[in-house]
Design an enzyme around this catalytic site. Structure first.
Site, PDB file in Angstrom:
ATOM      1  N   GLY A  14      19.515   2.036 -26.613  1.00 42.54           N
ATOM      2  CA  GLY A  14      20.057   0.921 -27.400  1.00 42.54           C
ATOM      3  C   GLY A  14      21.423   0.456 -26.942  1.00 42.54           C
ATOM      4  O   GLY A  14      22.313   0.230 -27.762  1.00 42.54           O
ATOM      5  N   SER A  16      22.203  -2.418 -25.501  1.00 42.02           N
ATOM      6  CA  SER A  16      22.339  -3.866 -25.266  1.00 42.02           C
ATOM      7  C   SER A  16      23.351  -4.536 -26.190  1.00 42.02           C
ATOM      8  O   SER A  16      23.870  -5.599 -25.881  1.00 42.02           O
ATOM      9  CB  SER A  16      20.976  -4.561 -25.416  1.00 42.02           C
ATOM     10  OG  SER A  16      20.481  -4.403 -26.724  1.00 42.02           O
ATOM     11  N   ARG A  17      23.596  -3.939 -27.340  1.00 37.31           N
ATOM     12  CA  ARG A  17      24.540  -4.575 -28.279  1.00 37.31           C
ATOM     13  C   ARG A  17      25.067  -3.543 -29.261  1.00 37.31           C
ATOM     14  O   ARG A  17      24.672  -2.371 -29.224  1.00 37.31           O
ATOM     15  CB  ARG A  17      23.887  -5.746 -29.013  1.00 37.31           C
ATOM     16  CG  ARG A  17      22.574  -5.427 -29.660  1.00 37.31           C
ATOM     17  CD  ARG A  17      21.852  -6.719 -30.073  1.00 37.31           C
ATOM     18  NE  ARG A  17      20.443  -6.478 -30.271  1.00 37.31           N
ATOM     19  CZ  ARG A  17      19.895  -6.006 -31.387  1.00 37.31           C
ATOM     20  NH1 ARG A  17      20.663  -5.737 -32.423  1.00 37.31           N
ATOM     21  NH2 ARG A  17      18.597  -5.807 -31.470  1.00 37.31           N
ATOM     22  N   ASN A  89      20.865   6.647 -29.776  1.00 38.68           N
ATOM     23  CA  ASN A  89      21.559   5.647 -30.594  1.00 38.68           C
ATOM     24  C   ASN A  89      20.631   4.571 -31.151  1.00 38.68           C
ATOM     25  O   ASN A  89      20.864   4.053 -32.243  1.00 38.68           O
ATOM     26  CB  ASN A  89      22.654   5.007 -29.716  1.00 38.68           C
ATOM     27  CG  ASN A  89      23.201   3.726 -30.307  1.00 38.68           C
ATOM     28  OD1 ASN A  89      23.980   3.755 -31.266  1.00 38.68           O
ATOM     29  ND2 ASN A  89      22.807   2.577 -29.758  1.00 38.68           N
ATOM     30  N   SER A 154      23.838   8.455 -39.888  1.00 38.02           N
ATOM     31  CA  SER A 154      24.472   7.480 -40.785  1.00 38.02           C
ATOM     32  C   SER A 154      24.891   8.230 -42.041  1.00 38.02           C
ATOM     33  O   SER A 154      24.253   9.217 -42.425  1.00 38.02           O
ATOM     34  CB  SER A 154      23.467   6.385 -41.164  1.00 38.02           C
ATOM     35  OG  SER A 154      23.914   5.693 -42.312  1.00 38.02           O
ATOM     36  N   TYR A 167      14.948   4.574 -44.085  1.00 32.60           N
ATOM     37  CA  TYR A 167      15.963   4.656 -43.020  1.00 32.60           C
ATOM     38  C   TYR A 167      16.790   5.937 -43.197  1.00 32.60           C
ATOM     39  O   TYR A 167      17.008   6.692 -42.245  1.00 32.60           O
ATOM     40  CB  TYR A 167      16.851   3.414 -43.102  1.00 32.60           C
ATOM     41  CG  TYR A 167      18.048   3.401 -42.190  1.00 32.60           C
ATOM     42  CD1 TYR A 167      17.925   3.069 -40.850  1.00 32.60           C
ATOM     43  CD2 TYR A 167      19.323   3.693 -42.686  1.00 32.60           C
ATOM     44  CE1 TYR A 167      19.037   3.034 -40.012  1.00 32.60           C
ATOM     45  CE2 TYR A 167      20.438   3.664 -41.865  1.00 32.60           C
ATOM     46  CZ  TYR A 167      20.290   3.335 -40.526  1.00 32.60           C
ATOM     47  OH  TYR A 167      21.395   3.302 -39.702  1.00 32.60           O
ATOM     48  N   ALA A 168      17.200   6.213 -44.446  1.00 33.95           N
ATOM     49  CA  ALA A 168      17.989   7.421 -44.729  1.00 33.95           C
ATOM     50  C   ALA A 168      17.189   8.678 -44.394  1.00 33.95           C
ATOM     51  O   ALA A 168      17.736   9.655 -43.863  1.00 33.95           O
ATOM     52  CB  ALA A 168      18.420   7.439 -46.204  1.00 33.95           C
ATOM     53  N   ALA A 169      15.882   8.644 -44.673  1.00 28.86           N
ATOM     54  CA  ALA A 169      15.038   9.815 -44.373  1.00 28.86           C
ATOM     55  C   ALA A 169      15.001  10.065 -42.863  1.00 28.86           C
ATOM     56  O   ALA A 169      15.058  11.217 -42.420  1.00 28.86           O
ATOM     57  CB  ALA A 169      13.623   9.583 -44.896  1.00 28.86           C
ATOM     58  N   LYS A 171      17.320   9.355 -40.738  1.00 25.99           N
ATOM     59  CA  LYS A 171      18.634   9.858 -40.296  1.00 25.99           C
ATOM     60  C   LYS A 171      18.844  11.303 -40.773  1.00 25.99           C
ATOM     61  O   LYS A 171      19.426  12.126 -40.058  1.00 25.99           O
ATOM     62  CB  LYS A 171      19.746   8.943 -40.812  1.00 25.99           C
ATOM     63  CG  LYS A 171      19.702   7.533 -40.219  1.00 25.99           C
ATOM     64  CD  LYS A 171      19.871   7.551 -38.713  1.00 25.99           C
ATOM     65  CE  LYS A 171      20.003   6.167 -38.118  1.00 25.99           C
ATOM     66  NZ  LYS A 171      20.191   6.199 -36.661  1.00 25.99           N
TER      67      LYS A 171
HETATM   68  N1  LIG Z   1      25.506  -0.899 -38.303  1.00 21.48           N
HETATM   69  C1  LIG Z   1      25.674  -0.010 -39.244  1.00 21.48           C
HETATM   70  O1  LIG Z   1      26.096  -0.316 -40.373  1.00 21.48           O
HETATM   71  C2  LIG Z   1      25.383   1.444 -38.980  1.00 21.48           C
HETATM   72  C3  LIG Z   1      25.846   2.402 -39.885  1.00 21.48           C
HETATM   73  C4  LIG Z   1      25.571   3.738 -39.650  1.00 21.48           C
HETATM   74  C5  LIG Z   1      24.856   4.109 -38.542  1.00 21.48           C
HETATM   75  N2  LIG Z   1      24.409   3.172 -37.672  1.00 21.48           N
HETATM   76  C6  LIG Z   1      23.636   3.614 -36.525  1.00 21.48           C
HETATM   77  O2  LIG Z   1      24.312   3.257 -35.333  1.00 21.48           O
HETATM   78  C7  LIG Z   1      23.351   3.077 -34.289  1.00 21.48           C
HETATM   79  C8  LIG Z   1      23.581   1.750 -33.608  1.00 21.48           C
HETATM   80  O3  LIG Z   1      23.404   0.732 -34.574  1.00 21.48           O
HETATM   81  P1  LIG Z   1      23.986  -0.728 -34.384  1.00 21.48           P
HETATM   82  O4  LIG Z   1      24.623  -1.087 -35.670  1.00 21.48           O
HETATM   83  O5  LIG Z   1      24.747  -0.827 -33.121  1.00 21.48           O
HETATM   84  O6  LIG Z   1      22.610  -1.547 -34.289  1.00 21.48           O
HETATM   85  P2  LIG Z   1      22.257  -2.901 -33.517  1.00 21.48           P
HETATM   86  O7  LIG Z   1      23.447  -3.734 -33.314  1.00 21.48           O
HETATM   87  O8  LIG Z   1      21.070  -3.441 -34.238  1.00 21.48           O
HETATM   88  O9  LIG Z   1      21.771  -2.344 -32.077  1.00 21.48           O
HETATM   89  C9  LIG Z   1      20.641  -1.506 -31.991  1.00 21.48           C
HETATM   90  C10 LIG Z   1      20.335  -1.238 -30.527  1.00 21.48           C
HETATM   91  O10 LIG Z   1      19.119  -0.462 -30.471  1.00 21.48           O
HETATM   92  C11 LIG Z   1      18.152  -1.178 -29.700  1.00 21.48           C
HETATM   93  N3  LIG Z   1      16.825  -0.937 -30.225  1.00 21.48           N
HETATM   94  C12 LIG Z   1      16.361  -1.183 -31.475  1.00 21.48           C
HETATM   95  N4  LIG Z   1      15.058  -0.891 -31.541  1.00 21.48           N
HETATM   96  C13 LIG Z   1      14.702  -0.450 -30.321  1.00 21.48           C
HETATM   97  C14 LIG Z   1      13.472   0.002 -29.747  1.00 21.48           C
HETATM   98  N5  LIG Z   1      12.338   0.012 -30.466  1.00 21.48           N
HETATM   99  N6  LIG Z   1      13.465   0.387 -28.460  1.00 21.48           N
HETATM  100  C15 LIG Z   1      14.587   0.327 -27.721  1.00 21.48           C
HETATM  101  N7  LIG Z   1      15.765  -0.069 -28.185  1.00 21.48           N
HETATM  102  C16 LIG Z   1      15.818  -0.465 -29.477  1.00 21.48           C
HETATM  103  C17 LIG Z   1      18.558  -2.653 -29.827  1.00 21.48           C
HETATM  104  O11 LIG Z   1      18.063  -3.449 -28.753  1.00 21.48           O
HETATM  105  P3  LIG Z   1      16.669  -4.265 -28.873  1.00 21.48           P
HETATM  106  O12 LIG Z   1      16.585  -4.800 -30.260  1.00 21.48           O
HETATM  107  O13 LIG Z   1      16.742  -5.304 -27.808  1.00 21.48           O
HETATM  108  O14 LIG Z   1      15.592  -3.276 -28.584  1.00 21.48           O
HETATM  109  C18 LIG Z   1      20.074  -2.511 -29.729  1.00 21.48           C
HETATM  110  O15 LIG Z   1      20.462  -2.323 -28.386  1.00 21.48           O
HETATM  111  C19 LIG Z   1      21.979   3.215 -34.954  1.00 21.48           C
HETATM  112  O16 LIG Z   1      21.484   4.527 -34.773  1.00 21.48           O
HETATM  113  C20 LIG Z   1      22.269   2.967 -36.409  1.00 21.48           C
HETATM  114  O17 LIG Z   1      21.311   3.565 -37.256  1.00 21.48           O
HETATM  115  C21 LIG Z   1      24.667   1.835 -37.848  1.00 21.48           C
END
Ligand SMILES: NC(=O)c1ccc[n+]([C@@H]2O[C@H](COP(=O)([O-])OP(=O)(O)OC[C@H]3O[C@@H](n4cnc5c(N)ncnc54)[C@H](OP(=O)(O)O)[C@@H]3O)[C@@H](O)[C@H]2O)c1
Length: 259
Positions: A14, A16-17, A89, A154, A167-169, A171
């Site tokens: 993950g 890309s962003r 991630n 998370s 989602y919580a489950a 994590k």
């Molecule tokens: N944002 C929050 O509030 C938050 C809070 C706590 C924890 N987190 C955790 O932090 C981590 C990163 O989250 P983020 O906020 O950066 O999310 P995000 O901006 O949505 O980025 C998610 C990344 O995962 C990739 N991804 C999603 N589904 C995928 C799949 N099936 N196969 C391959 N790649 C996939 C996405 O690219 P593609 O969609 O192009 O595949 C993207 O690169 C996650 O584990 C999330 O649960 C986030």
């Protein structure tokens, strides 16, 4: 003739962003070779790849596809010669109360967040257990430069959140996985930790309503939502030599709201 020193190699899903992209950028800055995948690319990742063609390996695959993940890890290991750090991630979040959540949404979260992370870690650990010289790693104590795994959890794993139960489950499952893996792999010199961020300003939390946003900020002593940069340093630390005696830990990064 002295053997060439291979740079540390980190694999992260993950990239890309959001948080993943910020981690890729930081690990490249510290000199790692980095391999990452996501389903789609992004202009920011392409521009990093153009700046670091020798040290950044990017593929577009689905984390839920075990065969694709296995092949990706083996191509990255072959290209860079080793795997030192694995950061699980990639995740998806479908909001909705349990009474109405659909099977495909449950499957997507289990398949990417939990199963996909477990498969990625398994494939990376298989590579870590084989030292770059081809020998199997023995009973090595964790030391500076030792390989490591970081899973991205998370705060909702331990705290719960209405509308995010599945989602919580996933994590919470990842945290149990990380703790057990720390015990299993410690004697082989591999550390396993988790980070548990609070809400971060990324695409994943974009659907958060203004009301929920304000409520989170109110209960956060540091008075704001997190951003990827708040979490990157912790991941870099855990996936690095300064954390050589840290394993089995869940590091909460939420501005103090767990208080
Ligand atoms: N944002 C929050 O509030 C938050 C809070 C706590 C924890 N987190 C955790 O932090 C981590 C990163 O989250 P983020 O906020 O950066 O999310 P995000 O901006 O949505 O980025 C998610 C990344 O995962 C990739 N991804 C999603 N589904 C995928 C799949 N099936 N196969 C391959 N790649 C996939 C996405 O690219 P593609 O969609 O192009 O595949 C993207 O690169 C996650 O584990 C999330 O649960 C986030």
């Amino acid at each position: 003739m002295t053997a060439a020193i291979m740079p540390t190699t980190s694999i992260i899903s993950g990239g890309s962003r959001g948080l993943g992209l910020a981690v890729v950028e930081r690990l490249l800055e510290r000199g790692d070779c980095v391999a990452t995948f996501s389903r789609s690319g992004s202009p920011a990742l392409s521009s990093l790849a153009a700046r670091h063609p020798e040290r950044l390996h990017v593929e577009q695959i689905d984390a839920a596809d075990s065969d694709a993940v296995r092949a990706f890890v083996s191509r990255a290991a072959a290209r860079f010669g080793r795997v030192d750090h694995c950061i699980a991630n990639a995740a998806v979040a479908h909001e909705g109360v349990v009474a109405t959540i659909r099977d495909d949404e449950i499957d997507a979260m289990l398949g990417v967040n939990l199963r996909g992370s477990i498969v990625l870690v398994r494939e990376c650990v298989r590579q870590m257990l084989v030292r770059p010289d081809g020998a199997e790693s023995g009973q090595e104590p964790a030391r500076a430069g030792s390989p490591s795994v970081v899973v991205v959890s998370s705060v909702v794993a331990s705290r719960g959140s209405p509308g995010l139960a599945v989602y919580a489950a996933t994590k919470a499952g990842l945290e149990g996985f990380a703790r057990s893996m720390a015990r299993e792999l410690g004697p082989r010199g591999i550390r396993v930790n988790a980070v548990a961020p609070g809400f971060l300003e990324t695409d994943l939390s974009a659907s958060l309503s203004e009301g929920s946003r304000a409520r989170i900020v109110r209960r956060t002593p540091l008075g704001r939502l997190g951003v990827p940069a708040d979490v990157v340093g912790a991941i870099e630390f855990l996936a690095g030599p300064r954390a050589a005696f840290i394993t089995g830990q869940i590091l909460t990064i939420d501005g103090g709201s767990a208080g």
